[in-house]
Design a protein around this motif. Structure first.
Motif, mmCIF file in Angstrom:
data_model
loop_
_atom_site.group_PDB
_atom_site.id
_atom_site.type_symbol
_atom_site.label_atom_id
_atom_site.label_comp_id
_atom_site.label_asym_id
_atom_site.label_seq_id
_atom_site.Cartn_x
_atom_site.Cartn_y
_atom_site.Cartn_z
ATOM 1 N N LYS A 152 0.836 -1.199 0.000
ATOM 2 C CA LYS A 152 0.000 0.000 0.000
ATOM 3 C C LYS A 152 0.875 1.255 0.000
ATOM 4 O O LYS A 152 2.003 1.248 0.488
ATOM 5 C CB LYS A 152 -0.918 0.024 1.222
ATOM 6 C CG LYS A 152 -2.027 -1.012 1.205
ATOM 7 C CD LYS A 152 -2.961 -0.803 2.385
ATOM 8 C CE LYS A 152 -4.145 -1.759 2.343
ATOM 9 N NZ LYS A 152 -5.096 -1.519 3.450
ATOM 10 N N PHE A 153 0.316 2.330 -0.529
ATOM 11 C CA PHE A 153 0.988 3.622 -0.501
ATOM 12 C C PHE A 153 0.752 4.346 0.822
ATOM 13 O O PHE A 153 1.493 5.254 1.175
ATOM 14 C CB PHE A 153 0.493 4.513 -1.646
ATOM 15 C CG PHE A 153 0.778 3.963 -3.005
ATOM 16 C CD1 PHE A 153 2.045 4.086 -3.561
ATOM 17 C CD2 PHE A 153 -0.211 3.308 -3.730
ATOM 18 C CE1 PHE A 153 2.323 3.574 -4.821
ATOM 19 C CE2 PHE A 153 0.061 2.801 -4.995
ATOM 20 C CZ PHE A 153 1.326 2.925 -5.536
ATOM 21 N N GLY A 154 -0.304 3.967 1.532
ATOM 22 C CA GLY A 154 -0.670 4.695 2.745
ATOM 23 C C GLY A 154 -1.227 6.066 2.429
ATOM 24 O O GLY A 154 -1.074 7.014 3.212
ATOM 25 N N GLN A 155 -1.893 6.164 1.291
ATOM 26 C CA GLN A 155 -2.395 7.455 0.822
ATOM 27 C C GLN A 155 -3.639 7.888 1.597
ATOM 28 O O GLN A 155 -4.595 7.138 1.728
ATOM 29 C CB GLN A 155 -2.728 7.379 -0.670
ATOM 30 C CG GLN A 155 -3.298 8.640 -1.265
ATOM 31 C CD GLN A 155 -2.312 9.782 -1.222
ATOM 32 O OE1 GLN A 155 -1.208 9.680 -1.726
ATOM 33 N NE2 GLN A 155 -2.707 10.877 -0.604
ATOM 34 N N LEU A 156 -3.619 9.108 2.117
ATOM 35 C CA LEU A 156 -4.800 9.704 2.730
ATOM 36 C C LEU A 156 -5.704 10.273 1.650
ATOM 37 O O LEU A 156 -5.273 10.489 0.516
ATOM 38 C CB LEU A 156 -4.393 10.812 3.704
ATOM 39 C CG LEU A 156 -3.505 10.408 4.881
ATOM 40 C CD1 LEU A 156 -3.074 11.640 5.666
ATOM 41 C CD2 LEU A 156 -4.205 9.409 5.787
ATOM 42 N N ARG A 157 -6.949 10.542 2.009
ATOM 43 C CA ARG A 157 -7.873 11.136 1.048
ATOM 44 C C ARG A 157 -7.423 12.558 0.723
ATOM 45 O O ARG A 157 -7.230 13.380 1.619
ATOM 46 C CB ARG A 157 -9.292 11.172 1.612
ATOM 47 C CG ARG A 157 -10.317 11.751 0.630
ATOM 48 C CD ARG A 157 -11.680 11.825 1.271
ATOM 49 N NE ARG A 157 -12.180 10.514 1.600
ATOM 50 C CZ ARG A 157 -12.795 9.698 0.737
ATOM 51 N NH1 ARG A 157 -12.971 10.074 -0.514
ATOM 52 N NH2 ARG A 157 -13.218 8.517 1.119
ATOM 53 N N PRO A 158 -7.231 12.877 -0.557
ATOM 54 C CA PRO A 158 -6.806 14.235 -0.915
ATOM 55 C C PRO A 158 -7.969 15.224 -0.866
ATOM 56 O O PRO A 158 -9.074 14.912 -1.302
ATOM 57 C CB PRO A 158 -6.284 14.069 -2.350
ATOM 58 C CG PRO A 158 -7.056 12.909 -2.895
ATOM 59 C CD PRO A 158 -7.311 11.994 -1.727
#
Length: 331
Positions: free
Chosen positions: A225-231
């Motif tokens: 996973k990238f660990g991306q938060l919601r932009p």
């Protein structure tokens, strides 16, 4: 390679599938809402925020009827996979190579050792290629199962596919895809096609959005996973009256204020500097990319020189009206 004719070819191939998935999952509405700009407005020289326009991100709940769930979920899975398949084939054809029928043969063309020239979007963001190929490789046998064997069910609104071995010695495998994950698969497939076509800019926001989508598909593609938060876009309206025209603008402090306003999200900040004069107010906007490369402290002249002219938003007009009212009240 990847000429305008190639782009037209991909658009023609994918037109119906993207239309179907966008309409069923309200993807167009979802994208519009997620790109919606939050606004925070305050006056230079003043300690407090004077206005905010808060927008709740659009969240669509999936509640298909029983009849559609039974028939539609496998259809949606196959349609999303078909978009990936058409992208895979398109890349091979754009490189002047013959597309073979077998899925395994198509995958071989996309191995790094095969020397395939990637589409510009995948060249800029190589992880897009990795996620696309990983999804394709994991799912193509299950697509075949739905089409040719029909050993699947739709429990709890999701999709359960059982792939029997081709020989008695080959083990049976299965996959469970919830309705929410299926929506993310559709979102990623359609979003991928849109950026390859150039119909959606592969900007900071779109990269983050697709990474968030890829994270939610990790159970399917098996990559890290990238660990991306919601932009979330936030526009800081910084209104400068004549008496503060020479004051420095602390860009770093503004960013921290934006981050505190929406904790747990990935903030993409814009800065709209409104300069008051005798004629009214002119606004110059600095994009997120410009702010990332700007000094930590700027001035009004920097905004004029590097920003783009922007029409007054309703939030800024509201702040100006309120200020005028307050000044008249104090007289």
């Amino acid at each position: 390679m990847y000429s305008s004719a190639d782009i037209d070819n991909l658009e023609e191939r994918t037109l119906y599938e993207t239309f179907l998935l966008e309409r069923i999952f309200n993807l167009e509405r979802k994208w519009t809402a997620e790109r919606h700009v939050e606004e925070i407005t305050f006056w230079a020289g003043g300690p407090d925020v004077v206005g905010e326009r808060t927008h709740t991100l659009y969240a669509d709940s999936i509640n298909f009827g029983p009849a559609f769930t039974e028939i539609g979920m496998p259809l949606l899975f196959v349609t999303a996979f078909k978009l990936l398949d058409m992208v895979i084939e398109w890349g091979v054809e754009a490189n002047g190579r013959r597309v073979r029928h077998q899925f395994e043969d198509k995958l071989k063309e996309w191995r790094p050792s095969a020397g395939l020239v990637l589409p510009p979007a995948m060249h800029a963001e190589p992880w897009l290629r990795d996620v696309t190929v990983a999804l394709y490789e994991r799912l193509y046998e299950y697509r075949n199962t739905i089409i040719h064997r029909r050993t699947f069910s739709t429990p709890n609104g999701g999709l359960h596919i059982v792939r029997e071995g081709k020989t008695p010695a080959t083990p049976t495998t299965e996959i469970q895809i919830s309705a929410d994950v299926l929506k993310q698969l559709a979102d990623f497939a359609v979003g991928l096609v849109m950026v390859l076509l150039g119909q959606r800019a592969l900007d900071t926001f779109e990269v983050m959005r697709l990474k968030l989508c890829a994270d939610q598909l990790s159970s399917l593609h098996g990559l890290s996973k990238f660990g991306q938060l919601r932009p979330v876009h936030i526009r800081m309206n910084y209104l400068v009256p004549p008496e503060n025209i020479s004051d420095p603008i602390d860009v770093a402090a503004l960013h921290q204020l934006a981050v505190r306003k929406i904790p747990g999200e990935e903030v993409i900040q814009e800065l709209a500097v409104g300069i008051l004069n005798a004629e009214g107010c002119t606004v110059w906007m600095l994009t997120n990319a410009q702010l990332m490369s700007s000094p930590s402290t700027i001035d009004v002249e920097y905004a004029r020189e590097h920003g783009v002219f922007l029409a007054l938003s309703s939030e800024v007009r509201r702040a100006l009206t309120q200020k005028k009212h307050d000044e008249q009240t104090q007289k």
